[in-house]
Design a protein around this motif. Structure first.
Motif, PDB file in Angstrom:
ATOM      1  N   PRO A  36       0.826  -1.211   0.000  1.00  0.00           N
ATOM      2  CA  PRO A  36       0.000   0.000   0.000  1.00  0.00           C
ATOM      3  C   PRO A  36       0.861   1.262   0.000  1.00  0.00           C
ATOM      4  N   VAL A  37       0.307   2.307  -0.596  1.00  0.00           N
ATOM      5  CA  VAL A  37       0.963   3.603  -0.665  1.00  0.00           C
ATOM      6  C   VAL A  37      -0.052   4.656  -0.242  1.00  0.00           C
ATOM      7  N   ALA A  38       0.384   5.656   0.510  1.00  0.00           N
ATOM      8  CA  ALA A  38      -0.502   6.751   0.911  1.00  0.00           C
ATOM      9  C   ALA A  38      -0.540   7.800  -0.195  1.00  0.00           C
ATOM     10  N   LEU A  39      -1.745   8.288  -0.486  1.00  0.00           N
ATOM     11  CA  LEU A  39      -1.951   9.317  -1.496  1.00  0.00           C
ATOM     12  C   LEU A  39      -2.668  10.489  -0.845  1.00  0.00           C
ATOM     13  N   ARG A  40      -2.044  11.659  -0.887  1.00  0.00           N
ATOM     14  CA  ARG A  40      -2.572  12.857  -0.247  1.00  0.00           C
ATOM     15  C   ARG A  40      -3.506  13.611  -1.201  1.00  0.00           C
ATOM     16  N   GLY A  41      -4.554  14.234  -0.619  1.00  0.00           N
ATOM     17  CA  GLY A  41      -5.434  15.097  -1.396  1.00  0.00           C
ATOM     18  C   GLY A  41      -6.717  14.439  -1.868  1.00  0.00           C
ATOM     19  N   TYR A  42      -7.065  13.299  -1.260  1.00  0.00           N
ATOM     20  CA  TYR A  42      -8.286  12.577  -1.631  1.00  0.00           C
ATOM     21  C   TYR A  42      -8.978  12.059  -0.383  1.00  0.00           C
ATOM     22  N   ARG A  43     -10.280  11.820  -0.496  1.00  0.00           N
ATOM     23  CA  ARG A  43     -11.053  11.158   0.557  1.00  0.00           C
ATOM     24  C   ARG A  43     -11.846  10.027  -0.064  1.00  0.00           C
ATOM     25  N   LEU A  44     -12.081   8.988   0.740  1.00  0.00           N
ATOM     26  CA  LEU A  44     -12.890   7.850   0.297  1.00  0.00           C
ATOM     27  C   LEU A  44     -14.230   7.855   1.014  1.00  0.00           C
ATOM     28  N   PHE A  45     -15.254   7.450   0.280  1.00  0.00           N
ATOM     29  CA  PHE A  45     -16.599   7.316   0.812  1.00  0.00           C
ATOM     30  C   PHE A  45     -17.182   5.990   0.364  1.00  0.00           C
ATOM     31  N   GLN A  46     -18.081   5.454   1.180  1.00  0.00           N
ATOM     32  CA  GLN A  46     -18.803   4.228   0.851  1.00  0.00           C
ATOM     33  C   GLN A  46     -20.257   4.606   0.597  1.00  0.00           C
ATOM     34  N   PRO A  47     -20.713   4.572  -0.676  1.00  0.00           N
ATOM     35  CA  PRO A  47     -22.131   4.844  -0.935  1.00  0.00           C
ATOM     36  C   PRO A  47     -22.996   3.737  -0.338  1.00  0.00           C
ATOM     37  N   LYS A  48     -24.091   4.115   0.319  1.00  0.00           N
ATOM     38  CA  LYS A  48     -24.967   3.148   0.966  1.00  0.00           C
ATOM     39  C   LYS A  48     -25.484   2.130  -0.046  1.00  0.00           C
ATOM     40  N   GLY A  49     -25.343   0.850   0.318  1.00  0.00           N
ATOM     41  CA  GLY A  49     -25.839  -0.232  -0.512  1.00  0.00           C
ATOM     42  C   GLY A  49     -24.942  -0.599  -1.675  1.00  0.00           C
ATOM     43  N   MET A  50     -23.818   0.063  -1.824  1.00  0.00           N
ATOM     44  CA  MET A  50     -22.905  -0.226  -2.921  1.00  0.00           C
ATOM     45  C   MET A  50     -21.683  -0.977  -2.389  1.00  0.00           C
ATOM     46  N   PRO A  51     -21.160  -1.930  -3.169  1.00  0.00           N
ATOM     47  CA  PRO A  51     -20.031  -2.745  -2.705  1.00  0.00           C
ATOM     48  C   PRO A  51     -18.673  -2.166  -3.070  1.00  0.00           C
ATOM     49  N   PHE A  52     -18.613  -0.868  -3.308  1.00  0.00           N
ATOM     50  CA  PHE A  52     -17.355  -0.254  -3.721  1.00  0.00           C
ATOM     51  C   PHE A  52     -17.251   1.148  -3.127  1.00  0.00           C
ATOM     52  N   PRO A  53     -16.027   1.625  -2.953  1.00  0.00           N
ATOM     53  CA  PRO A  53     -15.840   2.992  -2.468  1.00  0.00           C
ATOM     54  C   PRO A  53     -15.769   3.971  -3.630  1.00  0.00           C
ATOM     55  N   THR A  54     -15.836   5.245  -3.295  1.00  0.00           N
ATOM     56  CA  THR A  54     -15.632   6.302  -4.276  1.00  0.00           C
ATOM     57  C   THR A  54     -14.579   7.255  -3.733  1.00  0.00           C
ATOM     58  N   ALA A  55     -13.730   7.741  -4.619  1.00  0.00           N
ATOM     59  CA  ALA A  55     -12.705   8.716  -4.236  1.00  0.00           C
ATOM     60  C   ALA A  55     -13.123  10.086  -4.726  1.00  0.00           C
ATOM     61  N   ILE A  56     -12.910  11.069  -3.882  1.00  0.00           N
ATOM     62  CA  ILE A  56     -13.200  12.457  -4.204  1.00  0.00           C
ATOM     63  C   ILE A  56     -11.920  13.261  -3.989  1.00  0.00           C
ATOM     64  N   LYS A  57     -11.574  14.115  -4.935  1.00  0.00           N
ATOM     65  CA  LYS A  57     -10.404  14.994  -4.798  1.00  0.00           C
ATOM     66  C   LYS A  57     -10.735  16.084  -3.791  1.00  0.00           C
ATOM     67  N   THR A  58      -9.804  16.375  -2.896  1.00  0.00           N
ATOM     68  CA  THR A  58      -9.992  17.416  -1.893  1.00  0.00           C
ATOM     69  C   THR A  58      -8.885  18.459  -2.035  1.00  0.00           C
ATOM     70  N   ASN A  59      -9.044  19.546  -1.326  1.00  0.00           N
ATOM     71  CA  ASN A  59      -8.010  20.583  -1.309  1.00  0.00           C
ATOM     72  C   ASN A  59      -7.332  20.635   0.048  1.00  0.00           C
ATOM     73  N   ASP A  60      -7.317  19.508   0.731  1.00  0.00           N
ATOM     74  CA  ASP A  60      -6.689  19.475   2.046  1.00  0.00           C
ATOM     75  C   ASP A  60      -5.674  18.337   2.107  1.00  0.00           C
ATOM     76  N   SER A  61      -5.235  18.008   3.297  1.00  0.00           N
ATOM     77  CA  SER A  61      -4.191  16.986   3.451  1.00  0.00           C
ATOM     78  C   SER A  61      -4.761  15.594   3.730  1.00  0.00           C
ATOM     79  N   SER A  62      -6.042  15.376   3.436  1.00  0.00           N
ATOM     80  CA  SER A  62      -6.627  14.042   3.605  1.00  0.00           C
ATOM     81  C   SER A  62      -5.822  13.020   2.819  1.00  0.00           C
TER      82      SER A  62
END
Length: 140
Positions: free
Chosen positions: A18-44
């Motif tokens: 695994p590698v850490a990637l800065r500037g993104y957040r992960l979310f789990q949509p309800k009822g979905m078996p996969f995550p989604t990544a969203i670009k952020t403007n912070d150090s997430s």
């Protein structure tokens, strides 16, 4: 043959380094078996694996990820890859203006997604396996 690198964070992870990637957040949509990544403007940060792919595989991934309707393939700035990596690659990010916005999203604390109720991400299903499980009512 030309090879590209893709940073994967969800069902395509296979238990590699695994590698850490800065500037993104992960979310789990309800009822979905996969995550989604969203670009952020912070150090997430999120956890990704870097996988080499051929042009043919990259085109297949675009279809699998629903490019350009649900996701877009976005270049990753190597300065956002931590852990001493200097690989430049792509990451599929969710287009927030698309369909899943009507579904509730749960933030994935720590940015490291594991397949729900199935152990590590190495046990993740393919899209077709998920469809089969849906038809059986496993995720109903």
């Amino acid at each position: 043959m030309r090879m590209d690198t893709v940073a994967v964070y969800g069902t395509l992870r296979r238990g590699k380094r695994p590698v850490a990637l800065r500037g993104y957040r992960l979310f789990q949509p309800k009822g979905m078996p996969f995550p989604t990544a969203i670009k952020t403007n912070d150090s997430s940060m999120i956890t990704v694996e870097l996988i080499p792919v051929s042009d043919v595989q990259l085109n297949g991934l675009d279809r699998y990820e629903g490019v350009p309707d649900l996701y877009q393939r976005s270049e990753v700035d190597s300065s956002d890859l931590l852990d001493g990596c200097d690989v430049v690659g792509s990451l599929y990010i969710y287009l927030a203006s698309r369909g899943l916005m009507s579904v509730s999203w749960k933030p994935i604390i720590g940015g490291d997604w594991k397949y729900p109720d199935r152990g590590s991400s190495a046990d993740a299903m393919t899209g077709s396996q998920w469809v089969e499980e849906q038809q059986k009512g496993v995720f109903a």
